[in-house]
Write a protein that holds these residues in place. Structure first.
Motif, short mmCIF file in Angstrom:
data_model
loop_
_atom_site.label_atom_id
_atom_site.label_comp_id
_atom_site.label_asym_id
_atom_site.label_seq_id
_atom_site.Cartn_x
_atom_site.Cartn_y
_atom_site.Cartn_z
N LEU A 25 0.68 -1.29 -0.18
CA LEU A 25 -0.09 0.16 -0.14
C LEU A 25 0.90 1.25 -0.07
O LEU A 25 1.78 1.22 0.91
CB LEU A 25 -0.96 0.01 1.25
CG LEU A 25 -1.74 0.99 1.47
CD1 LEU A 25 -2.83 1.26 0.05
CD2 LEU A 25 -2.61 1.10 2.73
N ASN A 26 0.69 2.06 -0.90
CA ASN A 26 1.58 3.36 -1.08
C ASN A 26 0.49 4.58 -1.17
O ASN A 26 -0.58 4.50 -1.84
CB ASN A 26 2.33 3.19 -2.40
CG ASN A 26 3.33 4.27 -2.35
OD1 ASN A 26 3.00 5.40 -2.14
ND2 ASN A 26 4.35 3.90 -2.92
N TYR A 27 0.80 5.61 -0.29
CA TYR A 27 -0.26 6.83 -0.49
C TYR A 27 0.83 8.03 -0.60
O TYR A 27 2.04 8.40 0.22
CB TYR A 27 -0.81 7.09 0.78
CG TYR A 27 -1.42 8.46 0.82
CD1 TYR A 27 -2.57 8.90 -0.19
CD2 TYR A 27 -0.75 9.46 1.61
CE1 TYR A 27 -3.00 10.01 -0.03
CE2 TYR A 27 -1.52 10.80 1.58
CZ TYR A 27 -2.46 11.20 0.75
OH TYR A 27 -3.08 12.46 0.86
N ASN A 28 0.71 8.85 -1.66
CA ASN A 28 1.54 10.01 -1.61
C ASN A 28 0.65 11.43 -1.69
O ASN A 28 -0.27 11.22 -2.46
CB ASN A 28 2.23 10.08 -2.98
CG ASN A 28 3.43 9.08 -3.06
OD1 ASN A 28 4.28 9.32 -2.13
ND2 ASN A 28 3.15 8.03 -3.92
N PHE A 29 1.14 12.49 -0.93
CA PHE A 29 0.52 13.55 -0.84
C PHE A 29 1.56 14.67 -1.50
O PHE A 29 2.67 14.71 -1.06
CB PHE A 29 0.30 13.91 0.46
CG PHE A 29 -0.37 15.36 0.46
CD1 PHE A 29 -1.88 15.71 0.34
CD2 PHE A 29 0.54 16.59 0.83
CE1 PHE A 29 -2.15 16.92 0.49
CE2 PHE A 29 -0.02 17.86 0.98
CZ PHE A 29 -1.72 17.90 0.70
N ILE A 30 1.18 15.47 -2.59
CA ILE A 30 2.01 16.43 -3.12
C ILE A 30 1.13 17.72 -3.50
O ILE A 30 0.17 17.71 -3.95
CB ILE A 30 2.81 15.82 -4.28
CG1 ILE A 30 3.46 14.53 -4.08
CG2 ILE A 30 3.36 16.96 -4.80
CD1 ILE A 30 3.72 14.06 -5.39
N ASP A 31 1.68 18.73 -2.96
CA ASP A 31 1.03 19.94 -3.08
C ASP A 31 2.11 21.27 -3.17
O ASP A 31 3.19 20.90 -3.27
CB ASP A 31 0.23 20.38 -1.97
CG ASP A 31 -1.11 21.40 -2.28
OD1 ASP A 31 -1.18 21.77 -3.45
OD2 ASP A 31 -2.02 21.66 -1.55
N TYR A 32 1.55 22.51 -3.47
CA TYR A 32 2.63 23.66 -3.70
C TYR A 32 1.65 24.84 -3.32
O TYR A 32 0.44 24.87 -3.04
CB TYR A 32 2.97 23.97 -5.07
CG TYR A 32 1.80 24.07 -6.13
CD1 TYR A 32 1.67 25.54 -6.37
CD2 TYR A 32 0.96 23.34 -6.63
CE1 TYR A 32 0.79 26.01 -7.31
CE2 TYR A 32 0.21 23.70 -7.58
CZ TYR A 32 -0.23 25.07 -7.80
OH TYR A 32 -1.09 25.38 -8.75
N SER A 33 2.65 25.91 -2.84
CA SER A 33 1.85 27.06 -2.58
C SER A 33 2.60 28.21 -3.60
O SER A 33 3.80 27.96 -4.12
CB SER A 33 2.19 27.45 -1.11
OG SER A 33 3.60 27.84 -0.95
N PHE A 34 1.87 29.18 -3.90
CA PHE A 34 2.08 29.89 -4.85
C PHE A 34 1.83 31.37 -4.47
O PHE A 34 0.71 31.77 -4.19
CB PHE A 34 1.42 29.57 -6.22
CG PHE A 34 1.51 30.50 -7.35
CD1 PHE A 34 2.73 30.77 -7.84
CD2 PHE A 34 0.31 31.10 -7.98
CE1 PHE A 34 3.05 31.66 -8.97
CE2 PHE A 34 0.68 31.93 -9.11
CZ PHE A 34 1.61 32.27 -9.61
#
Length: 143
Positions: A25-34
């Motif tokens: 099981l693999n979970y990834n969270f990726i986000d950014y601020s601008f």
């Protein structure tokens, strides 16, 4: 002048249970601020879903010389920005499955399987070709 800061994390685990079963099981969270310092003239080309999940279950020795593997992948919807095209990429769920049979006397393994076996065609990016199903049969020698 605009600044883009990306951040995220990934969590994963892989284990065996009941002796021969593999589970992952693999979970990834990726986000950014601008911070827009260019008055709307700059768009970050982040092009990455915020959430992705992958689940895997398999057993190479389900019973004598027979095994299987199943993978499910889910990707969140996200915005795609590039010089070529801009647009939204829809969320998608993809299921891949494989059955394999080993013939020790021939030192061979036969596989039958498919990718995106129950899903509809999907786009990876606006302007790209649609990805559909793929089914295959393989014979591996000296395995």
């Amino acid at each position: 002048k605009s600044q883009v800061k990306s951040y995220g994390f990934g969590l994963g685990m892989h284990t065996k249970f009941f002796r021969n079963y593999d589970f992952g099981l693999n979970y990834n969270f990726i986000d950014y601020s601008f911070e827009d310092a260019d008055f709307g003239s700059f768009e970050p080309n982040f092009n990455t879903p915020k959430h992705t999940v992958k689940v895997q279950l398999g057993n190479d020795k389900l019973f004598k010389n027979f095994g299987f593997n199943i993978n499910g992948r889910w990707l969140d919807s996200h915005k795609w920005v590039s010089p070529f095209a801009k647009g939204d990429v829809e969320a998608r769920t993809v299921l891949d499955a494989q059955l394999n049979y080993r013939i020790p006397s021939l030192k061979s393994k036969f596989k039958i399987g498919g990718t995106n076996i129950f899903g509809k065609e999907y786009l990876v990016a606006p302007g790209s070709g649609r990805i559909g199903k793929l089914y295959y049969i393989s014979w591996t020698i000296n395995n």
